[in-house]
Design an enzyme around this catalytic site. Sequence first.
Site, PDB file in Angstrom:
ATOM      1  N   LYS A   1      50.352  38.016  44.014  1.00  0.00           N
ATOM      2  CA  LYS A   1      50.147  37.974  45.452  1.00  0.00           C
ATOM      3  C   LYS A   1      50.863  36.805  46.125  1.00  0.00           C
ATOM      4  O   LYS A   1      50.938  36.759  47.345  1.00  0.00           O
ATOM      5  CB  LYS A   1      48.660  37.944  45.779  1.00  0.00           C
TER       6      LYS A   1
HETATM    7  C1  LIG Z   1      44.318  40.825  40.313  1.00  0.00           C
HETATM    8  C2  LIG Z   1      44.999  41.839  41.180  1.00  0.00           C
HETATM    9  N1  LIG Z   1      45.459  42.940  40.608  1.00  0.00           N
HETATM   10  C3  LIG Z   1      46.083  43.901  41.330  1.00  0.00           C
HETATM   11  C4  LIG Z   1      46.254  43.778  42.672  1.00  0.00           C
HETATM   12  C5  LIG Z   1      46.913  44.905  43.429  1.00  0.00           C
HETATM   13  O1  LIG Z   1      48.135  44.563  44.014  1.00  0.00           O
HETATM   14  P1  LIG Z   1      48.578  45.245  45.374  1.00  0.00           P
HETATM   15  O2  LIG Z   1      47.632  44.765  46.430  1.00  0.00           O
HETATM   16  O3  LIG Z   1      49.953  44.753  45.610  1.00  0.00           O
HETATM   17  O4  LIG Z   1      48.488  46.710  45.232  1.00  0.00           O
HETATM   18  C6  LIG Z   1      45.766  42.635  43.313  1.00  0.00           C
HETATM   19  C7  LIG Z   1      45.860  42.488  44.747  1.00  0.00           C
HETATM   20  O5  LIG Z   1      45.260  41.653  45.380  1.00  0.00           O
HETATM   21  C8  LIG Z   1      45.139  41.631  42.541  1.00  0.00           C
HETATM   22  O6  LIG Z   1      44.642  40.505  43.092  1.00  0.00           O
END
Ligand SMILES: Cc1ncc(COP(=O)(O)O)c(C=O)c1O
Length: 478
Positions: free
Chosen positions: A44
């Site tokens: 992020k």
């Molecule tokens: C630990 C974690 N995994 C996966 C994601 C998913 O990513 P995206 O929001 O880009 O789909 C996030 C998003 O905040 C996250 O914090």
Amino acid sequence: MTRYETLADAVGGTPLIRLTRLAASVRPRVYVKVESSNPAGSVKDRAALWMLRAARANGSLPPGGTVVETTSGNTGIGLAAFAAHLGYRSVIFTSSAVSAEKRALLSAYGAEVRLVDSFVPKSHPDSLRSVAERFVTQTPGAWLADQYDNPANPEAHRATTGPEIWQDTEGRVTHLVATVGTGGTISGTGGYLKEVSGGRVTVVGADPLTSSYSGGDGSQKYVEGAGHFVHPEAVDDIWPQSLDTAVIDRYVAVDDRSAIDAIRRLAVTEGILAGGSSGVALAAALDVARDLAEDDVVVAILPDSGRAYLSTYFNDQWLVANGFRDDESAEVTLRSLIPADRRPLLVSRDELAGRALAALAGAGDTDPVLVVYRRDRELPPHPSEVVGWTTAKALREAADDLTVAQVSLPAPPRVGIGASAASALEAAHEADPLWTAVLVLEDGRAAGILARDELEARAAASGPPARAAIDGFVEIVL
Ligand SMILES: Cc1ncc(COP(=O)(O)O)c(C=O)c1O
């Protein structure tokens, strides 16, 4: 490049590492992109920096302004870090259900953490989202990052994650596997890889089993960040604008236990410590790889590090308490008290007590019944959806105009199905000295409910906890 003139330049360029042991039995090469190498520790950081830059460029975040977001998670941490780096105040709205470590991390970067505890749908005036929006309207120079609907979120991945994977695999990547939270990662990265490869790269959404993206029932899950949760009282299931569903060729659904198993195996076989959503991506990637050929190249994105989950997925006590594993020192566990073939009896909290009885045909008069927000979810309830417990007798005796919630007892303390009766008793007393029943969890979800007298009788019958063998002498268990 190893020297950076600013912190922002250090975002991205994360390592792509081949799994040499965990993926030894599959034909294709499987790589993981380890996003915990970003400066504030997760994938992020990319979205946080891009959203901040876009807001500065378009004037929505003026000099000396305030960065606002409604997440406890990695986006909040990334925003807090880059707000500090760029000289902005940051205010993060979150709930006290979020781990103390995560709140401490936000504070460590100088963010003001505001706790909002109501469990209501997004559109409700007391929701995290509504409270943050009100704060922004009332605070001059405040800007809500809004990762769910901010185009700079997927753009960050189109500009960085996608090109990095293409370059690092020398254009050989055939399958991208990524989780879908806001959708920023998969839409930006997948969109870029599809374009640059002329559509040759297959994009797989790795999704928690309960997530509504892949057709799940929308109920709560343990893995943070990945998937889409639908509040039990939400009228519509609204998906984020950061998600471009056209980019995703197919989904692989992964349950909490498989995700946790995957990261535990990753840590001990490859020496890579990753978080729960990485487990979803990894389990899905290995599943996809099973059907592929030697010249295929699978890349799975691991969003964050396992360091933030040492007290949960990597903690044996937590695993036992939530029903993900059995207590190895227990001779007999609660499993023997919960029939394997019977799902817990459920009634919805807002139904009239008399009407709810219809759902309990065949139940004994005093059999414990769980009171939940909605009893029409496919999977057994997640504990956050359990608001209390009751019996058919109590419902029958209730006045006609009372709802189930009005006649039920409070939500019971939670214990794992692999715990001994004695340790379950201890946990229940500790959670609530006035407890009347325990909610028994298997794989993190309600497997049943045990009334206090039943559990106490079982604990008395099984005697004191077994003592382990010490230095070759086997203690006699009384
Ligand atoms: C630990 C974690 N995994 C996966 C994601 C998913 O990513 P995206 O929001 O880009 O789909 C996030 C998003 O905040 C996250 O914090």
